[in-house]
Design a protein around this motif. Structure first.
Motif, PDB file in Angstrom:
ATOM      1  N   GLY A   1      47.082  29.251  33.809  1.00 31.02           N
ATOM      2  CA  GLY A   1      45.937  29.784  34.532  1.00 31.02           C
ATOM      3  C   GLY A   1      45.252  28.748  35.388  1.00 31.02           C
ATOM      4  O   GLY A   1      44.034  28.763  35.526  1.00 31.02           O
TER       5      GLY A   1
ATOM      6  N   PHE B   1      41.209  28.998  35.302  1.00 31.00           N
ATOM      7  CA  PHE B   1      40.599  30.296  35.030  1.00 31.00           C
ATOM      8  C   PHE B   1      40.396  30.437  33.529  1.00 31.00           C
ATOM      9  O   PHE B   1      41.320  30.244  32.745  1.00 31.00           O
ATOM     10  CB  PHE B   1      41.497  31.431  35.528  1.00 31.00           C
ATOM     11  CG  PHE B   1      41.618  31.476  37.016  1.00 31.00           C
ATOM     12  CD1 PHE B   1      40.602  32.013  37.794  1.00 31.00           C
ATOM     13  CD2 PHE B   1      42.735  30.977  37.654  1.00 31.00           C
ATOM     14  CE1 PHE B   1      40.699  32.039  39.167  1.00 31.00           C
ATOM     15  CE2 PHE B   1      42.854  31.007  39.030  1.00 31.00           C
ATOM     16  CZ  PHE B   1      41.836  31.544  39.783  1.00 31.00           C
TER      17      PHE B   1
ATOM     18  N   LEU C   1      35.705  30.214  36.750  1.00 34.24           N
ATOM     19  CA  LEU C   1      36.688  29.290  37.294  1.00 34.24           C
ATOM     20  C   LEU C   1      36.101  27.902  37.115  1.00 34.24           C
ATOM     21  O   LEU C   1      35.077  27.563  37.713  1.00 34.24           O
ATOM     22  CB  LEU C   1      36.964  29.564  38.777  1.00 34.24           C
ATOM     23  CG  LEU C   1      37.876  28.569  39.482  1.00 34.24           C
ATOM     24  CD1 LEU C   1      39.289  28.626  38.889  1.00 34.24           C
ATOM     25  CD2 LEU C   1      37.919  28.841  40.971  1.00 34.24           C
TER      26      LEU C   1
ATOM     27  N   ARG D   1      32.423  34.561  37.992  1.00 35.18           N
ATOM     28  CA  ARG D   1      32.964  35.655  38.797  1.00 35.18           C
ATOM     29  C   ARG D   1      31.892  36.677  39.164  1.00 35.18           C
ATOM     30  O   ARG D   1      31.884  37.215  40.263  1.00 35.18           O
ATOM     31  CB  ARG D   1      34.110  36.333  38.038  1.00 35.18           C
ATOM     32  CG  ARG D   1      34.641  37.539  38.747  1.00 35.18           C
ATOM     33  CD  ARG D   1      35.893  38.087  38.148  1.00 35.18           C
ATOM     34  NE  ARG D   1      35.850  38.276  36.714  1.00 35.18           N
ATOM     35  CZ  ARG D   1      36.917  38.559  36.000  1.00 35.18           C
ATOM     36  NH1 ARG D   1      38.087  38.666  36.570  1.00 35.18           N
ATOM     37  NH2 ARG D   1      36.826  38.731  34.702  1.00 35.18           N
TER      38      ARG D   1
ATOM     39  N   THR E   1      47.575  31.305  47.074  1.00 32.29           N
ATOM     40  CA  THR E   1      46.588  31.158  46.008  1.00 32.29           C
ATOM     41  C   THR E   1      45.317  31.931  46.337  1.00 32.29           C
ATOM     42  O   THR E   1      44.664  32.464  45.437  1.00 32.29           O
ATOM     43  CB  THR E   1      46.261  29.667  45.793  1.00 32.29           C
ATOM     44  OG1 THR E   1      47.476  28.954  45.610  1.00 32.29           O
ATOM     45  CG2 THR E   1      45.392  29.463  44.588  1.00 32.29           C
TER      46      THR E   1
ATOM     47  N   GLY F   1      45.540  35.486  45.065  1.00 24.73           N
ATOM     48  CA  GLY F   1      45.272  35.588  43.630  1.00 24.73           C
ATOM     49  C   GLY F   1      43.810  35.371  43.294  1.00 24.73           C
ATOM     50  O   GLY F   1      43.242  36.048  42.438  1.00 24.73           O
ATOM     51  N   PHE F   2      43.165  34.424  43.980  1.00 24.89           N
ATOM     52  CA  PHE F   2      41.748  34.151  43.746  1.00 24.89           C
ATOM     53  C   PHE F   2      40.894  35.368  44.102  1.00 24.89           C
ATOM     54  O   PHE F   2      39.996  35.748  43.361  1.00 24.89           O
ATOM     55  CB  PHE F   2      41.312  32.923  44.551  1.00 24.89           C
ATOM     56  CG  PHE F   2      39.847  32.620  44.455  1.00 24.89           C
ATOM     57  CD1 PHE F   2      39.308  32.070  43.310  1.00 24.89           C
ATOM     58  CD2 PHE F   2      38.992  32.891  45.520  1.00 24.89           C
ATOM     59  CE1 PHE F   2      37.956  31.796  43.221  1.00 24.89           C
ATOM     60  CE2 PHE F   2      37.643  32.617  45.445  1.00 24.89           C
ATOM     61  CZ  PHE F   2      37.130  32.063  44.283  1.00 24.89           C
TER      62      PHE F   2
ATOM     63  N   SER G   1      41.874  38.464  44.191  1.00 25.00           N
ATOM     64  CA  SER G   1      42.153  39.511  43.199  1.00 25.00           C
ATOM     65  C   SER G   1      41.356  39.261  41.929  1.00 25.00           C
ATOM     66  O   SER G   1      40.829  40.192  41.324  1.00 25.00           O
ATOM     67  CB  SER G   1      43.639  39.547  42.871  1.00 25.00           C
ATOM     68  OG  SER G   1      44.378  39.894  43.987  1.00 25.00           O
ATOM     69  N   TRP G   2      41.265  38.003  41.528  1.00 20.38           N
ATOM     70  CA  TRP G   2      40.487  37.666  40.339  1.00 20.38           C
ATOM     71  C   TRP G   2      39.006  37.998  40.562  1.00 20.38           C
ATOM     72  O   TRP G   2      38.348  38.538  39.675  1.00 20.38           O
ATOM     73  CB  TRP G   2      40.659  36.181  40.019  1.00 20.38           C
ATOM     74  CG  TRP G   2      39.783  35.684  38.924  1.00 20.38           C
ATOM     75  CD1 TRP G   2      39.951  35.863  37.586  1.00 20.38           C
ATOM     76  CD2 TRP G   2      38.584  34.907  39.067  1.00 20.38           C
ATOM     77  NE1 TRP G   2      38.935  35.254  36.900  1.00 20.38           N
ATOM     78  CE2 TRP G   2      38.089  34.654  37.783  1.00 20.38           C
ATOM     79  CE3 TRP G   2      37.900  34.399  40.169  1.00 20.38           C
ATOM     80  CZ2 TRP G   2      36.933  33.923  37.559  1.00 20.38           C
ATOM     81  CZ3 TRP G   2      36.747  33.666  39.937  1.00 20.38           C
ATOM     82  CH2 TRP G   2      36.275  33.432  38.647  1.00 20.38           C
TER      83      TRP G   2
ATOM     84  N   ALA H   1      38.381  41.722  40.386  1.00 23.52           N
ATOM     85  CA  ALA H   1      38.646  42.321  39.080  1.00 23.52           C
ATOM     86  C   ALA H   1      37.408  42.359  38.193  1.00 23.52           C
ATOM     87  O   ALA H   1      37.487  42.751  37.044  1.00 23.52           O
ATOM     88  CB  ALA H   1      39.753  41.547  38.372  1.00 23.52           C
TER      89      ALA H   1
ATOM     90  N   SER I   1      32.877  42.321  43.679  1.00 21.05           N
ATOM     91  CA  SER I   1      33.859  43.366  43.400  1.00 21.05           C
ATOM     92  C   SER I   1      33.857  44.384  44.532  1.00 21.05           C
ATOM     93  O   SER I   1      32.920  44.478  45.307  1.00 21.05           O
ATOM     94  CB  SER I   1      33.548  44.050  42.067  1.00 21.05           C
ATOM     95  OG  SER I   1      32.322  44.729  42.154  1.00 21.05           O
TER      96      SER I   1
END
Length: 155
Positions: free
Chosen positions: A33, A57, A62, A80, A123, A126-127, A129-130, A133, A141
């Motif tokens: 992670g 993560f 983070l 987040r 990356t 993915g960041f 998306s995190w 989420a 969000s």
């Protein structure tokens, strides 16, 4: 002979410090992670002030650890639920010399301040998306789309 002993001790101490830096990096990345990134630590000189880091993560946070550091605690922690992406840009000016060409710089806004981090384009996906989420209604969000209901058929 005394000079060689002092020189030898200095070389051994330097090697031990280098070993500690790389061992710490290995420990951080062993848990999974993690991502490679750069964080802007100073804005005194335009295009300068970037520090190489490892992002880890951990649930809804983070943790950003500077790569060349002996600190056990992270330099920054991004929550987040309170992090929003304000902007996205490519490296420009002196930044192009300090980071790879396929990296993207993100300006993030938190409840405390604004920071800039840079990471590879793959990356960034993915960041983001995190970030998205997070539970519904949280900052960062994406709002759910309204459901489309068909018109009832009259009989």
């Amino acid at each position: 002979m005394r000079v060689l002993e002092v020189f030898g001790i200095c070389v051994v101490a330097l090697l031990a410090l280098l070993f500690l830096v790389f061992f710490r990096r290995r420990l951080l990345m062993a848990g999974g992670g993690t991502i490679r990134l750069q964080i802007r630590v100073s804005e005194l000189v335009p295009g300068r002030g970037w520090s190489t880091a490892i992002g880890q993560f951990a649930g809804g946070t983070l943790r950003i650890h500077r790569l060349f550091s002996y600190a056990v605690r992270p330099k920054r922690t991004l929550d987040r639920s309170s992090t929003v992406v304000e902007g996205r840009r490519l490296p420009e000016g002196p930044e192009r010399l300090t980071m790879p060409g396929h990296w993207v710089i993100l300006r993030l806004s938190t409840t405390l301040d604004e920071i800039e981090i840079a990471m590879a384009e793959s990356t960034v996906t993915g960041f983001l998306s995190w970030l998205e989420a997070a539970p519904p209604g949280q900052p960062g969000s994406v709002a759910p789309r309204p459901a489309i209901r068909p018109d009832p058929i009259e009989q």
